[in-house]
Design a protein around this motif. Structure first.
Motif, mmCIF file in Angstrom:
data_model
loop_
_atom_site.group_PDB
_atom_site.id
_atom_site.type_symbol
_atom_site.label_atom_id
_atom_site.label_comp_id
_atom_site.label_asym_id
_atom_site.label_seq_id
_atom_site.Cartn_x
_atom_site.Cartn_y
_atom_site.Cartn_z
ATOM 1 N N PRO A 178 -7.999 -3.197 2.252
ATOM 2 C CA PRO A 178 -9.035 -3.379 1.238
ATOM 3 C C PRO A 178 -9.058 -4.818 0.744
ATOM 4 O O PRO A 178 -8.179 -5.624 1.095
ATOM 5 N N ASP A 179 -10.030 -5.123 -0.069
ATOM 6 C CA ASP A 179 -10.037 -6.375 -0.815
ATOM 7 C C ASP A 179 -9.076 -6.169 -1.985
ATOM 8 O O ASP A 179 -9.423 -5.560 -2.997
ATOM 9 N N PHE A 180 -7.840 -6.633 -1.808
ATOM 10 C CA PHE A 180 -6.814 -6.359 -2.821
ATOM 11 C C PHE A 180 -7.179 -6.927 -4.190
ATOM 12 O O PHE A 180 -6.876 -6.331 -5.225
ATOM 13 N N HIS A 211 -4.207 -12.371 -3.923
ATOM 14 C CA HIS A 211 -4.342 -11.892 -2.552
ATOM 15 C C HIS A 211 -4.222 -13.087 -1.615
ATOM 16 O O HIS A 211 -5.149 -13.881 -1.485
ATOM 17 N N LEU A 212 -3.056 -13.235 -0.985
ATOM 18 C CA LEU A 212 -2.786 -14.362 -0.107
ATOM 19 C C LEU A 212 -3.106 -13.965 1.329
ATOM 20 O O LEU A 212 -2.456 -13.076 1.897
ATOM 21 N N LYS A 213 -4.096 -14.609 1.915
ATOM 22 C CA LYS A 213 -4.512 -14.266 3.270
ATOM 23 C C LYS A 213 -3.832 -15.186 4.282
ATOM 24 O O LYS A 213 -4.131 -16.384 4.346
ATOM 25 N N GLN A 220 0.802 -1.221 0.000
ATOM 26 C CA GLN A 220 0.000 0.000 0.000
ATOM 27 C C GLN A 220 0.837 1.274 0.000
ATOM 28 O O GLN A 220 0.301 2.364 -0.142
ATOM 29 N N MET A 221 2.142 1.133 0.093
ATOM 30 C CA MET A 221 3.018 2.293 -0.082
ATOM 31 C C MET A 221 3.016 2.767 -1.548
ATOM 32 O O MET A 221 3.159 3.951 -1.818
ATOM 33 N N THR A 222 2.886 1.807 -2.472
ATOM 34 C CA THR A 222 2.982 2.144 -3.908
ATOM 35 C C THR A 222 1.919 1.425 -4.741
ATOM 36 O O THR A 222 2.119 1.211 -5.932
ATOM 37 N N GLY A 258 -2.753 -8.397 7.855
ATOM 38 C CA GLY A 258 -3.500 -7.372 8.564
ATOM 39 C C GLY A 258 -2.692 -6.517 9.513
ATOM 40 O O GLY A 258 -3.253 -5.930 10.444
ATOM 41 N N MET A 259 -1.392 -6.392 9.264
ATOM 42 C CA MET A 259 -0.568 -5.592 10.179
ATOM 43 C C MET A 259 0.760 -5.246 9.531
ATOM 44 O O MET A 259 1.153 -5.831 8.520
#
Length: 556
Positions: free
Chosen positions: A493-495, A532-534, A444-446, A468-469
């Motif tokens: 978000p939902d990536f 999106h790997l949870k 989320q930085m870029t 989540g962190m």
């Protein structure tokens, strides 16, 4: 080149073409419209980025993977301050890069005009050279010097400010010959000295790092290692400098180092450090070698004379680039009987045991399973990129880098690097798979540069590893202040949905067995893709869960 009058902007673009610039990464701005106009008529592709930090990181990646300066253009003030993130990466990673910044008109200086910044002061401690081109007739001179400074000695970033009125000023001036790499070769006496030291050593080890490498140099050093049965380690995020499955490979000297490799280096009687600086991360906070006088005999090879003896006093200092040194080292001859025979095989055995372990972590999605699938299915020339965070440990410890030019990662530890790096890598090598590892905080930085990938049709595959962190910081909090998490939780978000909104292929993966089919569908799409790997938040490192780290801290 003809000598008809041209604007400063035209002269700049003409110079870039002359020196072989293959792409410009930019965020446009009114302060350098004349350059953008000149690029309209040029054969240099222009990649329009979403934020200047991402553009500068793309230029850094191009420099890392090619050895030629990456070119970045940004506007003045906020554009330049955003780009500073990429300049810092290039500085600490010894990457050739040239940043062009639009600037206020010359007659407005010292009034704090709109977005006015003194770039010499701002970048003076970060870049190799910072200058402002005041006259159009000096543009060819400054560009030629920028290429040479950025690539010579220890490579790094150059920053050139472009006053807006200078760019529309005309001049009739000739261009110089194209830039050539300035090479530094080792002396024959020094190489003879090294050969004697290798003959006498009983526990030698080589550590490869830095820049100024080539595929030929990597291959040459492998032959030298075989001849002298040298264990070879790679510095932090430089694993591509030696085939990880070569029988002499000892592992990487970085964060989360194999304890046996630490012991091997400390117990060695000769350390051959080629290209690198052995700074804080690879040196394990400067604990591997004593400062300034190491206990081990240290042979330090570096292309910049100022780095030799800067931190560690070498027993033998060789002022040479890795490429020139490796060519010369091929002439070294081993003795009839090597005192350190068997060292390479022993070190490689330790590496295989360390990297081959597949610890089970909490949760239905096991990163060990993800890495197993990647290792079994991706070709050796695939390029991997990442930024900073605990998630990168899975890539660094468990992926087997097989060749030069397959890794782009910031030794500066800059978050947000992986995604723009992947875009630049794919545009530079469109026929090779490019996979970006990015944690949820790092991404989320870029994340906006995913739009750049989609606009350019750069079919990268991003693995968004979501726990989540800010996981690395949370891990350190639990070690130092257990049960007192602060400022590390992320509501994400939902990536996958976000990626699809860009027109990309995207899926969510929550189980190990779903990863392989999802990756194959991402490849088959032919589009930029995101998986999106949870992850379970407890799966903080390959070796420890968050709860285990907390319990260990509380037990002290």
């Amino acid at each position: 080149m003809n000598n008809l009058p041209k604007t400063g902007g035209q002269l700049l673009v003409e110079a870039l073409e002359l020196h072989g610039a293959e792409r410009v990464f930019c965020v446009p701005g009114e302060s350098y419209l004349a350059v953008l106009d000149a690029l309209y008529d040029a054969d240099i592709p222009v990649t329009v980025c979403r934020q200047e930090g991402g553009a500068a990181m793309m230029a850094d990646t191009y420099g890392k993977l090619t050895g030629k300066p990456g070119i970045c253009m940004v506007t003045r003030g906020p554009g330049a301050t955003n780009a500073a993130a990429g300049v810092h990466v290039a500085a600490q990673d010894s990457t050739p890069m040239i940043l062009f910044i639009g600037q206020i008109e010359r007659g407005m200086r010292e009034r704090e005009a709109f977005q006015e910044v003194d770039y010499r002061q701002m970048f003076g401690g970060m870049a190799k050279w910072v200058a402002e081109i005041d006259h159009a007739d000096r543009v060819p001179e400054f560009i030629s010097r920028a290429y040479h400074v950025a690539t010579s000695g220890r490579p790094g970033p150059v920053v050139l400010a472009l006053p807006e009125d200078m760019l529309v000023e005309t001049a009739a001036v000739s261009q110089p010959e194209p830039w050539r790499q300035v090479e530094t070769h080792p002396g024959l006496t020094l190489m003879a000295d090294l050969q004697k030291r290798l003959w006498a050593a009983e526990r030698p080890i080589a550590i490869l790092g830095g820049s100024r490498w080539t595929a030929d140099a990597v291959a040459a050093f492998a032959r030298v290692a075989e001849r002298f049965d040298l264990p070879v380690a790679c510095s932090f995020r430089r694993q591509m400098l030696f085939d990880n499955l070569h029988p002499n490979y000892a592992g990487d000297v970085g964060i989360g180092i194999n304890p046996k490799l630490t012991e091997r280096i400390k117990a060695s009687d000769l350390v051959l450090l080629v290209g690198g600086r052995l700074s804080e991360m690879p040196s394990q906070s400067y604990s591997l070698l004593n400062i300034p006088e190491p206990d081990q005999a240290l042979v330090h090879v570096h292309p910049d004379a100022e780095e030799l003896g800067r931190v560690y006093r070498p027993t033998l200092a060789i002022h040479a680039s890795p490429a020139a040194f490796c060519r010369a080292a091929e002439g070294l001859q081993p003795p009839t009987e090597l005192k350190g025979a068997g060292g390479g095989a022993s070190a490689h055995e330790d590496y295989l045991a360390w990297s081959g372990a597949r610890p089970e972590t909490p949760g239905a999605l096991q990163m060990s399973g993800v890495m197993d699938w990647i290792e079994a299915n991706l070709p050796d020339d695939a390029i991997f990129t990442n930024g900073a965070g605990n998630y990168a440990t899975w890539l660094h410890r468990f992926h087997r880098f097989r060749g030069y030019g397959t890794q782009a990662a910031p030794t500066s530890g800059s978050m947000g690097y992986g995604l723009p790096a992947a875009v630049a890598a794919k545009l530079t090598f469109p026929d090779r798979p490019v996979v970006c590892f990015a944690g949820d905080g790092c991404l989320q930085m870029t994340m906006q540069e995913f739009g750049t990938a989609c606009q350019e049709g750069a079919a990268i595959i991003v693995l968004a590893i979501d726990n989540g962190m800010y996981g690395t910081i949370r891990m350190h909090q639990e070690r130092n202040y257990p049960r007192r998490p602060s400022a590390t939780k992320l509501v994400n978000p939902d990536f996958a949905a976000l990626a699809r909104s860009y027109g990309a292929h995207a899926e969510t993966v929550e189980k190990t067995e779903d990863f392989g089919p999802a990756f194959e569908r991402a490849q088959a799409s032919g589009k930029p893709a995101l998986l999106h790997l949870k992850l379970d938040p407890e799966a903080i490192t390959p070796a420890r869960s968050l709860s285990q780290i907390r319990a260990e801290a509380e037990a002290k």
